[in-house]
Scaffold this motif. Structure first.
Motif, short mmCIF file in Angstrom:
data_model
loop_
_atom_site.label_atom_id
_atom_site.label_comp_id
_atom_site.label_asym_id
_atom_site.label_seq_id
_atom_site.Cartn_x
_atom_site.Cartn_y
_atom_site.Cartn_z
N SER A 44 0.82 -1.22 0.00
CA SER A 44 0.00 0.00 0.00
C SER A 44 0.85 1.27 0.00
N ILE A 45 2.15 1.16 0.29
CA ILE A 45 3.02 2.33 0.24
C ILE A 45 4.02 2.27 -0.91
N ALA A 46 3.83 1.32 -1.82
CA ALA A 46 4.75 1.17 -2.96
C ALA A 46 4.76 2.42 -3.84
N TYR A 47 3.61 3.09 -3.95
CA TYR A 47 3.56 4.31 -4.77
C TYR A 47 4.57 5.34 -4.27
N LEU A 48 4.79 5.38 -2.97
CA LEU A 48 5.72 6.34 -2.38
C LEU A 48 7.17 5.86 -2.51
N THR A 49 7.45 4.62 -2.12
CA THR A 49 8.83 4.14 -2.13
C THR A 49 9.38 4.00 -3.55
N THR A 50 8.53 3.65 -4.49
CA THR A 50 8.98 3.58 -5.89
C THR A 50 9.39 4.96 -6.38
N HIS A 51 8.60 5.95 -6.07
CA HIS A 51 8.91 7.33 -6.48
C HIS A 51 10.21 7.82 -5.82
N VAL A 52 10.36 7.56 -4.52
CA VAL A 52 11.56 8.00 -3.80
C VAL A 52 12.80 7.29 -4.34
N SER A 53 12.70 5.99 -4.63
CA SER A 53 13.86 5.27 -5.16
C SER A 53 14.24 5.77 -6.55
N GLN A 54 13.26 6.11 -7.35
CA GLN A 54 13.55 6.66 -8.69
C GLN A 54 14.18 8.04 -8.59
N ALA A 55 13.95 8.71 -7.47
CA ALA A 55 14.57 10.02 -7.24
C ALA A 55 15.99 9.89 -6.65
N GLY A 56 16.43 8.62 -6.37
CA GLY A 56 17.81 8.41 -5.97
C GLY A 56 18.03 7.89 -4.56
N VAL A 57 16.97 7.51 -3.84
CA VAL A 57 17.12 7.04 -2.46
C VAL A 57 16.49 5.65 -2.32
N SER A 58 17.30 4.65 -1.96
CA SER A 58 16.76 3.30 -1.76
C SER A 58 15.91 3.27 -0.49
N CYS A 59 14.83 2.48 -0.53
CA CYS A 59 13.87 2.41 0.58
C CYS A 59 13.60 0.96 0.96
N LEU A 60 13.36 0.74 2.23
CA LEU A 60 12.92 -0.56 2.73
C LEU A 60 11.52 -0.41 3.28
N ARG A 61 10.61 -1.28 2.85
CA ARG A 61 9.25 -1.33 3.40
C ARG A 61 8.99 -2.77 3.78
N PHE A 62 8.25 -2.99 4.87
CA PHE A 62 7.99 -4.36 5.28
C PHE A 62 6.61 -4.48 5.90
N ASP A 63 6.11 -5.71 5.92
CA ASP A 63 4.83 -5.99 6.55
C ASP A 63 5.05 -6.18 8.04
N LEU A 64 4.33 -5.45 8.84
CA LEU A 64 4.38 -5.62 10.29
C LEU A 64 3.89 -7.01 10.65
N SER A 65 4.29 -7.52 11.80
CA SER A 65 3.87 -8.85 12.25
C SER A 65 2.35 -8.96 12.22
N GLY A 66 1.86 -10.01 11.55
CA GLY A 66 0.42 -10.24 11.45
C GLY A 66 -0.26 -9.48 10.33
N HIS A 67 0.50 -8.80 9.50
CA HIS A 67 -0.06 -8.04 8.38
C HIS A 67 0.57 -8.50 7.08
N GLY A 68 -0.16 -8.39 5.99
CA GLY A 68 0.37 -8.77 4.69
C GLY A 68 0.94 -10.18 4.70
N ASP A 69 2.19 -10.32 4.26
CA ASP A 69 2.83 -11.63 4.17
C ASP A 69 3.61 -12.03 5.42
N SER A 70 3.68 -11.16 6.43
CA SER A 70 4.40 -11.48 7.67
C SER A 70 3.46 -12.23 8.63
N PRO A 71 3.87 -13.42 9.07
CA PRO A 71 3.02 -14.13 10.02
C PRO A 71 3.03 -13.48 11.39
#
Length: 72
Positions: A44-71
């Motif tokens: 859900s935040i890929a729109y932001l991190t993709t834009h920031v990385s294309q502007a020159g800054v690498s980003c890490l995003r992850f699913d909190l425990s119990g959300h998305g793909d994180s058990p």
């Protein structure tokens, strides 16, 4: 999505699942993006991190425990 890799982040009990959005040089991420709770996940935040990385800054995003793909 352009330049990205899914990763596992070791955590006590269950690994967290994340994605690194790389800049062109594939520098280590210098931005950590957290998503909101409930039905939200790292995608859900890929729109932001993709834009920031294309502007020159690498980003890490992850699913909190119990959300998305994180058990939990």
């Amino acid at each position: 999505m352009p330049n990205q890799d899914d990763i596992r982040i070791p955590s006590s009990g269950a690994d967290l699942i994340g994605t690194i959005d790389w800049n062109a040089a594939r520098d280590a991420p210098s931005v950590l993006c957290l998503h909101g709770a409930r039905p939200s996940n790292r995608h859900s935040i890929a729109y932001l991190t993709t834009h920031v990385s294309q502007a020159g800054v690498s980003c890490l995003r992850f699913d909190l425990s119990g959300h998305g793909d994180s058990p939990g």
